[in-house]
Design an enzyme around this catalytic site. Structure first.
Site, PDB file in Angstrom:
ATOM      1  N   GLY A  86       2.700  75.766   2.792  1.00  0.00           N
ATOM      2  CA  GLY A  86       3.413  76.523   1.774  1.00  0.00           C
ATOM      3  C   GLY A  86       4.896  76.499   2.046  1.00  0.00           C
ATOM      4  N   GLY A  89       5.481  77.732   5.997  1.00  0.00           N
ATOM      5  CA  GLY A  89       4.740  77.227   7.147  1.00  0.00           C
ATOM      6  C   GLY A  89       3.506  76.453   6.773  1.00  0.00           C
ATOM      7  N   ASP A 201       0.390  89.129  -6.969  1.00  0.00           N
ATOM      8  CA  ASP A 201       0.383  87.666  -7.132  1.00  0.00           C
ATOM      9  C   ASP A 201      -1.048  87.141  -7.283  1.00  0.00           C
ATOM     10  OD1 ASP A 201       1.627  85.202  -7.419  1.00  0.00           O
ATOM     11  OD2 ASP A 201       1.540  84.750  -5.282  1.00  0.00           O
ATOM     12  N   ASP A 393      35.132  94.581   2.050  1.00  0.00           N
ATOM     13  CA  ASP A 393      35.076  95.797   2.872  1.00  0.00           C
ATOM     14  C   ASP A 393      33.925  95.764   3.881  1.00  0.00           C
ATOM     15  OD1 ASP A 393      32.961  96.049   1.175  1.00  0.00           O
ATOM     16  OD2 ASP A 393      33.607  97.950   0.266  1.00  0.00           O
ATOM     17  N   ASP A 499       1.334  60.267 -17.680  1.00  0.00           N
ATOM     18  CA  ASP A 499       1.764  58.922 -18.081  1.00  0.00           C
ATOM     19  C   ASP A 499       1.704  58.789 -19.600  1.00  0.00           C
ATOM     20  OD1 ASP A 499       2.345  56.225 -18.253  1.00  0.00           O
ATOM     21  OD2 ASP A 499       0.300  55.600 -17.738  1.00  0.00           O
ATOM     22  N   GLU A 510       9.012  60.879 -17.172  1.00  0.00           N
ATOM     23  CA  GLU A 510       7.683  61.489 -17.301  1.00  0.00           C
ATOM     24  C   GLU A 510       7.470  62.549 -16.223  1.00  0.00           C
ATOM     25  OE1 GLU A 510       5.205  57.743 -19.274  1.00  0.00           O
ATOM     26  OE2 GLU A 510       5.490  57.857 -17.087  1.00  0.00           O
TER      27      GLU A 510
END
Length: 551
Positions: A86, A89, A201, A393, A499, A510
């Site tokens: 991923g 790692g 997720d 700052d 394709d 493509e």
């Protein structure tokens, strides 16, 4: 072709594998010098990340959440073949040296944890996996530890393959099968919500079968974007994957209800083979989500039971207050009577669509990881230096005035549209300031969208002979490296879709068209996803597509 053709696998191994793979099979590796860990040279981490320069000891990532390995991961585990990779790692097959038990080890390179956000994500993932009770539907975390170069999450091994791959491989796919899968997914959601966790997720790729047996349990495997919540608490950070993103996420005002929406999207795909909200661009996907029109007319919907369609509608209810809870979903007649659900095949069209969806995702995942892998340390370092220069700052945030002043100073490096996007970011986040993580996310977005350099790099990764085309054998080799199996059938399915001129190979145009069609940018980079969809949300807010209200 230099670094642009460097395989993500090679990059991952350089970052992680070299620090913990056994010198030879079955033998322990001698203890390594503490300062000789992975990534010791280069790749500074901004904003409190896990990075460090050559000779510097890297800061601990896990703290109280994990143990520190003095000698490296192979003191306790023998690592074997790669199972997947991923953004941060690589996951390896591994064996406990004492018990000989086969497990999975997710090794996260500290060099790639560039910001405090990255470090916090890893730390929170471990905390959440430890917090959730043991369940047959959630992969168990055996141990979390770290050495000089990486964080290692040792987990239960799941060898049964991804959700869609299993469905496609079956000769008989029915509503009953879809109901059983949906029940498992919603049970995971219910368990998370009962214990104060939003998954954030949910998608098919985050579910694996434990083994290859017909009755194998389905398990949730990834809690990298999950977060703790309290009743009534709302969140504004845009995370997740476009196809599965609830409308209130785009509106930056959401709670646990988003998990039911994502599960509803998965159910829709399970029943017909395509996402309910789809478009040629990310903005188009977002606008389709906000419109919320669900198509029940195309095949195979006329043959799907009314109960199944009713549940889809209730899970994809645009108003989170009216959306079903996990408990209500599990009590719905379609799931309550799953054993009586139609056992008639949904048709070849659904299996064909699922197969295409799964295989195209795999090709895109491979390409997107190449893009993510080539975001150089220099690119991040340049952004970090710009942030420091603007933060006059030294309070760790760039105020609206500092941003305007800084843009004038760095104006030659930013186009007018890019300057406007940064200002809009400050105007809409309610803080009148950007912290480093927000600044980095938006800046990465700007860099990546400024030109096609990253897409070109990804294309060249596949185009090994440099003739300007990705040919079938080149694609096959790349996908085999990615764990897709040595199958020309997969390649032919991808070619059939990508394709478009039917010359038997994929041109750059493509390839670009494929990458820009409903692309899941979360898989390219978490920073990029956050920056991209925050920017998209801002655009939708500006054009009136999204109304910001206190719900």
């Amino acid at each position: 072709m230099g670094n642009c053709c460097r395989s993500p696998a090679a990059a991952a191994r350089e970052d992680v594998k070299s620090s913990h793979f056994p010198a030879s099979a079955g033998k322990k590796k001698p203890h390594q010098a503490r300062n000789g860990g992975v990534g010791g040279g280069g790749g500074g981490g901004g904003g409190g990340g896990g990075g460090g320069g050559a000779g510097q000891k890297r800061l601990p990532v896990l703290g109280e959440e994990g143990c520190e390995l003095i000698g490296g991961i192979d003191d306790k585990y023998a690592l074997d073949r790669e199972l997947g990779r991923g953004e941060f790692g690589v996951t390896y097959l591994c064996m406990d040296r004492d018990t000989k038990e086969l497990l999975a080890c997710k090794s996260i390179s500290k060099r790639k944890l560039r910001t405090a956000v990255d470090v916090e994500d890893v730390r929170r993932e471990v905390a959440i996996m430890r917090h959730l009770p043991k369940s047959a539907s959630i992969v168990s975390l055996r141990e979390a530890c770290e050495d000089e170069g990486a964080v290692h999450l040792v987990m239960e091994l799941c060898e049964g393959g991804e959700l869609f791959d299993r469905i496609v491989a079956r000769g008989h796919y029915t509503e009953r099968a879809a109901a059983n899968v949906t029940r498992t997914i919603v049970e995971v959601v219910q368990l998370c919500h009962r214990h104060g966790v939003i998954h954030r997720d949910l998608k098919p790729e985050n579910f694996l079968f434990a083994n290859k047996k017909e009755n194998s349990p389905l398990k949730a495997i990834d809690f990298g974007l999950s977060i703790f919540f309290k009743p009534g608490e709302k969140f504004s950070e845009i995370v997740g994957s476009p196809y599965y993103m609830a409308p209130e996420v785009l509106k930056r005002n959401y709670g646990p209800e988003i998990d039911i929406w994502s599960a509803g999207v998965i159910l829709y795909i399970l029943l017909c083979g395509v996402p309910p909200f789809w478009a040629e661009t990310e903005q188009g996907v977002a606008q389709a989500i906000l419109r919320g029109n669900i198509d029940f007319k195309r095949e195979p919907w006329p043959n799907v039971s009314e109960n199944a369609k009713d549940l889809v509608r209730r899970m994809l209810e645009p108003d989170p207050k009216l959306r079903l809870t996990a408990k209500q979903v599990l009590e719905h007649p379609w799931l309550q009577n799953a054993k009586k659900a139609p056992n008639v095949p949904l048709g070849d069209i659904v299996k064909s669509r699922l197969k295409q969806f799964s295989r195209m995702n795999r090709f895109k995942r491979r390409a997107l990881r190449v893009i993510a892998d080539h975001l150089s340390a220099e690119e991040v370092e340049d952004i970090k230096e710009m942030f420091k220069a603007m933060d006059t700052d030294n309070d760790g945030i760039v105020s609206y005035e500092e941003l305007k002043s800084g843009i004038a100073k760095f104006g030659s490096h930013l186009a007018e549209s890019e300057v406007q996007m940064l200002i809009e970011a400050v105007d809409t986040n309610g803080k009148d300031a950007l912290d480093y993580g927000e600044f980095l996310a938006v800046s990465l977005h700007l860099q990546r969208m400024a030109n096609d350099e990253h897409l070109r790099r990804a294309f060249l990764f596949f185009d090994k002979d440099g003739n300007g085309y990705i040919e079938p054998e080149e694609l096959r080799e790349a996908l085999v490296d990615d764990g897709a199996g040595d199958s020309m059938e997969v390649v032919n399915d991808i070619l059939q879709e990508v394709d478009t001129d039917k010359d038997g190979k994929i041109s750059y145009d493509e390839f670009v068209a494929m990458m820009k069609t409903g692309t899941d940018w979360r898989k390219a980079s978490r920073h990029y996803s956050r920056g991209r969809f925050n920017s998209l949300s801002m655009k939708l807010i500006k054009d009136g597509s999204v109304k910001l209200v206190n719900e």
